[in-house]
Design an enzyme around this catalytic site. Sequence first.
Site, PDB file in Angstrom:
ATOM      1  N   GLY A 127      -3.686   8.553   1.789  1.00 11.84           N
ATOM      2  CA  GLY A 127      -3.098   7.847   2.932  1.00 11.84           C
ATOM      3  C   GLY A 127      -4.130   7.398   3.957  1.00 11.84           C
ATOM      4  O   GLY A 127      -3.771   6.871   5.003  1.00 11.84           O
ATOM      5  N   ARG A 128      -5.399   7.660   3.657  1.00 10.77           N
ATOM      6  CA  ARG A 128      -6.487   7.339   4.593  1.00 10.77           C
ATOM      7  C   ARG A 128      -6.203   7.909   5.987  1.00 10.77           C
ATOM      8  O   ARG A 128      -5.808   9.065   6.077  1.00 10.77           O
ATOM      9  CB  ARG A 128      -6.753   5.839   4.631  1.00 10.77           C
ATOM     10  CG  ARG A 128      -7.237   5.265   3.283  1.00 10.77           C
ATOM     11  CD  ARG A 128      -7.917   3.937   3.455  1.00 10.77           C
ATOM     12  NE  ARG A 128      -9.044   4.042   4.378  1.00 10.77           N
ATOM     13  CZ  ARG A 128     -10.249   4.493   4.057  1.00 10.77           C
ATOM     14  NH1 ARG A 128     -10.512   4.845   2.827  1.00 10.77           N
ATOM     15  NH2 ARG A 128     -11.196   4.578   4.967  1.00 10.77           N
ATOM     16  N   THR A 157       0.854  -1.187   0.000  1.00 12.22           N
ATOM     17  CA  THR A 157       0.000   0.000   0.000  1.00 12.22           C
ATOM     18  C   THR A 157       0.884   1.229   0.000  1.00 12.22           C
ATOM     19  O   THR A 157       1.912   1.263   0.686  1.00 12.22           O
ATOM     20  CB  THR A 157      -0.964   0.084   1.214  1.00 12.22           C
ATOM     21  OG1 THR A 157      -1.537   1.399   1.255  1.00 12.22           O
ATOM     22  CG2 THR A 157      -0.284  -0.183   2.546  1.00 12.22           C
ATOM     23  N   ASP A 214       0.009   3.690   1.435  1.00 12.92           N
ATOM     24  CA  ASP A 214      -0.264   4.307   2.749  1.00 12.92           C
ATOM     25  C   ASP A 214       0.760   3.927   3.827  1.00 12.92           C
ATOM     26  O   ASP A 214       0.830   4.577   4.860  1.00 12.92           O
ATOM     27  CB  ASP A 214      -1.658   3.905   3.249  1.00 12.92           C
ATOM     28  CG  ASP A 214      -2.764   4.314   2.289  1.00 12.92           C
ATOM     29  OD1 ASP A 214      -2.487   5.081   1.357  1.00 12.92           O
ATOM     30  OD2 ASP A 214      -3.906   3.858   2.477  1.00 12.92           O
TER      31      ASP A 214
HETATM   32  O1  F6P Z   1      -5.290   2.586   0.463  1.00 10.05           O
HETATM   33  C1  F6P Z   1      -4.663   3.147  -0.625  1.00 10.05           C
HETATM   34  C2  F6P Z   1      -5.429   4.319  -1.129  1.00 10.05           C
HETATM   35  O2  F6P Z   1      -4.710   4.764  -2.232  1.00 10.05           O
HETATM   36  C3  F6P Z   1      -5.713   5.420  -0.102  1.00 10.05           C
HETATM   37  O3  F6P Z   1      -4.619   6.261   0.091  1.00 10.05           O
HETATM   38  C4  F6P Z   1      -6.932   6.078  -0.709  1.00 10.05           C
HETATM   39  O4  F6P Z   1      -7.747   6.712   0.233  1.00 10.05           O
HETATM   40  C5  F6P Z   1      -7.646   4.929  -1.289  1.00 10.05           C
HETATM   41  O5  F6P Z   1      -6.695   3.948  -1.600  1.00 10.05           O
HETATM   42  C6  F6P Z   1      -8.467   5.270  -2.498  1.00 10.05           C
HETATM   43  O6  F6P Z   1      -8.930   4.071  -3.021  1.00 10.05           O
HETATM   44  P1  F6P Z   1     -10.079   3.796  -4.059  1.00 10.05           P
HETATM   45  O7  F6P Z   1     -10.682   5.091  -4.455  1.00 10.05           O
HETATM   46  O8  F6P Z   1      -9.408   3.074  -5.162  1.00 10.05           O
HETATM   47  O9  F6P Z   1     -11.043   2.897  -3.348  1.00 10.05           O
END
Ligand code: F6P
Length: 388
Positions: A194-195, A149, A151
Site C-alpha cells: 500500500g506504500r 491501484t 493502494d
Molecule cells: O502501488 C502498488 C504496489 O503494489 C504497492 O502497494 C507496492 O509497494 C508496489 O506496488 C510494489 O511495486 P513493484 O515492486 O512492482 O515496483
Amino acid sequence: MLARENRGWDSPPPMNSPTEKQTVGIFTGGGIAPGLNAVLSTAARELKANGHRAIGIPDGWKGMLDVSPDAIDLSGMSRRELHDLLSAGGTTLRSSRTKIKPDQFSKVADTAKAYGLTGIIAIGGDDTLGQARQLHEAGVIQALGVPKTIDNDVVGTDRTFGFESACDRAANMIRDMRTDAESMSRVAVVEVMGRSAGWITLHGGEAGGADITLIPEFPIDEQTLMDRINEVYHEKGANGRPARSAVIAISEGYFGEDKNDKDAFGHGKMRGAAARLADMIKKQTGLGTQEQVIGYQARNGAPKAHDAVFASRLGAHAGLLACHGIYGRMVALRDGKITDVPLAEVDGGRFVTEDLYDKETMGMRLVPKNIREQIQRTRDNLDDASKG
Ligand code: F6P
C-alpha cells in the site's frame, strides 16, 4: 502551452468530432491490480461496437516510445475473446514503470502517429496518470485516464479497482495468522502492501480481525504501542484464560521508504516493516513473534466479482468518452456513481484520515467522530416530526 509549430512534434487536434473515426491506444502502467484486463476489455468493446478501433499497446508508457510487434489489435478480437479477458488477473498488455522525460515527448508523438492514434486510454496509478496529464497538457497526445491501484490512493476518485480484491486477500491472510499465533503463543506481525497509504491494511485488518492495525498516516508512540501489545496478549477471556497471542497488521510503508532502492519515479521500495516491528517487540516485551509478508500476493490472481464489475464499468465509460472524441478526463467513482473528472485533478495521493482511524484502539474507526451530534440531530428531527 507551446505554439504547435514550436513543439518539435506533430500533435493531433485537441478535440475530434463525435463522428470522426477514433483509433485509441490502450495501455496499463505501474504495478498490476486485479481488474486491469476488465478495463481494457470493456473499453475496447465499446470502441469496437461504435465502429472505432482499439490497439493494445504493450508495457505501459514504455510501449509509447516505439512501435512494438507485441501491440494487439483489440478490435480484431471477438466479443467472446474480449469477454474471456475480463476476469483474468494481471494484464495481458504487460506493464512497466516508465517515466517519459520531456526530451522523449517527440518519440511518443512519433509512435502515436505510426499507430495512427487519435488518443490513448492510460490505465494506471498516480504516476501513470500524472504522465498522461503532462503529455495531454503539452499537446503531445490526447489522453484519457482510468485510475488503478490496489493502494486506493488516487486523488479524484472515491475508490480504485483492485483495492477490494487486495483487501480480501489481506484479510484472509491476517485471519489465518491467528491460527499459528494462538497455537504458538506468539505475536504475529503481518505486513501489507500500500506504500504510504494505509487503506489496504486498515480494511484488511478490520475484516481479518487484527488486534492492532498500524498505518503510515498515524504513527503510534513506541511505548504506547508496546503497552497495547502487552495488554492484548494478556487479555483474559470469559473463563479467565489469557489470550497469549496477538495479531498485528502493519503497512509496508509504516517506517518509511528505502532511500537506496528507488523506481523510475523516485519512489523508494518499502519492505521490512514486519521484521523491524517484530524485532522491536521481541527486545522490548520479551514476547515471541512471527512475521508474514503478504507482498505481491495482494495483487495477484483474478479480480473479485465486485472489482471485475467495477473495472468493467470504468472501462466502458472510458471507451464511450473516446468514441465521442472526449479526452483530458479521468474516469472516476464519485458518490457511488461512475463519472469522469478533469485529468488535471490527478495530483498527489489520497490518504486515510482521522475520521477513519482511531489512534486509541489502533484500528478502524467504525463510526464518525461526530456520531453523537449526528444521532442527536436525528433524534431532534424525529421529535419535531412526531410533534407536528
Ligand atoms: O502501488 C502498488 C504496489 O503494489 C504497492 O502497494 C507496492 O509497494 C508496489 O506496488 C510494489 O511495486 P513493484 O515492486 O512492482 O515496483
